[in-house]
Write an enzyme that holds these catalytic residues in place. Structure first.
Site, PDB file in Angstrom:
ATOM      1  N   LYS A 189       0.842  -1.202   0.000  1.00  0.00           N
ATOM      2  CA  LYS A 189       0.000   0.000   0.000  1.00  0.00           C
ATOM      3  C   LYS A 189       0.875   1.249   0.000  1.00  0.00           C
ATOM      4  CE  LYS A 189      -3.895  -2.405   2.046  1.00  0.00           C
ATOM      5  NZ  LYS A 189      -4.554  -2.884   3.244  1.00  0.00           N
TER       6      LYS A 189
ATOM      7  N   GLN B 252      -5.021  -1.687   9.436  1.00  0.00           N
ATOM      8  CA  GLN B 252      -4.823  -2.975   8.754  1.00  0.00           C
ATOM      9  C   GLN B 252      -5.481  -4.106   9.557  1.00  0.00           C
ATOM     10  OE1 GLN B 252      -3.324  -3.509   5.640  1.00  0.00           O
ATOM     11  NE2 GLN B 252      -4.073  -5.585   5.919  1.00  0.00           N
TER      12      GLN B 252
ATOM     13  N   ASP C  52     -10.938   3.213   4.265  1.00  0.00           N
ATOM     14  CA  ASP C  52     -11.280   1.797   4.039  1.00  0.00           C
ATOM     15  C   ASP C  52     -12.801   1.616   4.009  1.00  0.00           C
ATOM     16  OD1 ASP C  52      -9.794  -0.353   3.376  1.00  0.00           O
ATOM     17  OD2 ASP C  52      -9.369  -1.019   5.421  1.00  0.00           O
TER      18      ASP C  52
END
Ligand SMILES: NC(=O)c1ccc[n+]([C@@H]2O[C@H](COP(=O)([O-])OP(=O)(O)OC[C@H]3O[C@@H](n4cnc5c(N)ncnc54)[C@H](OP(=O)(O)O)[C@@H]3O)[C@@H](O)[C@H]2O)c1
Length: 296
Positions: free
Chosen positions: A54, A98, A121
């Site tokens: 990422k 994450q 996200d």
């Protein structure tokens, strides 16, 4: 017939090129590059690889990244306090936590601590609620990538973009993939069947689908005789075989003889998930630039 192999890497490159161009323009308004904070709790090896990928892709688009590494033994309070501290930083446009978190930590609580305007996200309950209502929001990255891949495949196959009325079957009902992708397909006026581990006759549900999305986490569960002729098949699954290879939830060999198009694993959904994360970070930074640097 062999199905079209839907090249997620190529599509992700296209998306990221567009992001890079927009960032060049945005930097003047923002007075700096957009910035993504990535929080990694513990030392899950797969998560470390994803976080690295990422950051690498973000930087190639002109997005700065801040890595926040936290020990696996912290408690929820400490994690939420760290997230709330990041929420207040004027130079951070997106926060990614994450997943999965180490055992003992509550993912839902931690995700809820992220400012919804920075939730790149798309997993905060406000953003998921807005998606349910069909309103503009930061949307989960993998499902957004799945929709882009369907559009890309249809264009390559010479089909119209409109998918209204088509039967789509989604296997898997997580908040990360299955539920939001079902809502997005519904928004595009598909008739959606959402399957899970208690679904009776999963094979028949899959076989009815013009668009089949597999997000299960079961190695090559879906075989060629589960798939309708000329279906578009999007394989979200990532499974490691005993020999260490990565395979999806779909048996690529047998399904590619029946389907019109199929995403490979790796090289399908994965790169698009990252591209959509960067797109959300850009959107969040654009919102901040439009509001004089403040989070809305
Ligand atoms: N490529 C990417 O960027 C990306 C991103 C995210 C996830 N993934 C991968 O996608 C897969 C799914 O991820 P996830 O987070 O959604 O997983 P998850 O939270 O574990 O959910 C899996 C879903 O599959 C269902 N399921 C499990 N076994 C089944 C079976 N035999 N038949 C039918 N349904 C079954 C479960 O049903 P129940 O709800 O009934 O338990 C659940 O809804 C994983 O392999 C993950 O690594 C890839």
């Amino acid at each position: 017939m062999t199905a079209l192999r839907i090249d997620g890497k190529a599509l992700a490159r296209q998306v990221q090129d567009g992001i890079s161009k927009e960032i060049l323009e945005l930097n003047n308004k923002l007075g700096r590059a957009p910035c993504l904070a990535v929080i990694l709790v513990g030392d899950n090896p797969a998560s470390k690889v994803y976080v690295k990928a990422k950051a690498k892709n973000a930087e190639s688009c002109g997005i700065d990244t801040i890595d926040v590494f936290l020990p696996g033994n912290i408690d929820n309070k400490m994690l939420e306090a760290k997230i709330k501290e990041l929420n207040t930083k004027p130079n951070i446009d997106g926060i990614l936590l994450q997943l999965p978190l180490p055992p003992g930590l509550d993912e839902y609580k931690a995700l809820s601590a992220i400012d919804p305007a920075l939730d790149v996200d798309g997993l905060h309950p406000i953003n998921q609620g807005l998606l349910l209502r069909g309103e503009k929001s930061l949307r989960p990255c993998t499902p957004s990538g799945v929709i882009e891949l369907i559009d890309y495949a249809r264009e390559k196959l010479g089909l119209k973009r409109d998918i209204s009325g088509l039967q789509s079957t989604v296997v898997g009902r997580s908040i990360l993939v299955g539920k939001p992708v079902s809502l997005m397909l519904l928004e595009r006026h598909c008739t959606v069947t959402l399957c899970h581990s208690r679904t009776k006759n999963l094979m028949e549900e899959c076989r009815r689908a013009d668009i089949l999305v597999a997000a299960v986490g079961r190695q090559e569960l879906i075989k060629g005789d589960w798939v309708k002729k000329d279906a578009i098949v999007i394989d979200v699954g990532i499974n490691r075989t005993e020999s260490g290879a990565l395979v999806g939830d779909v048996d690529f060999q047998s399904v590619s003889k029946i389907a019109a198009a199929i995403t490979p694993v790796p090289g399908g959904v994965g790169p698009m998930t990252i591209a959509m994360l960067l797109k959300n970070t850009l959107e969040s930074a654009k919102q901040r630039a439009a509001h004089g640097g403040k989070v809305t």
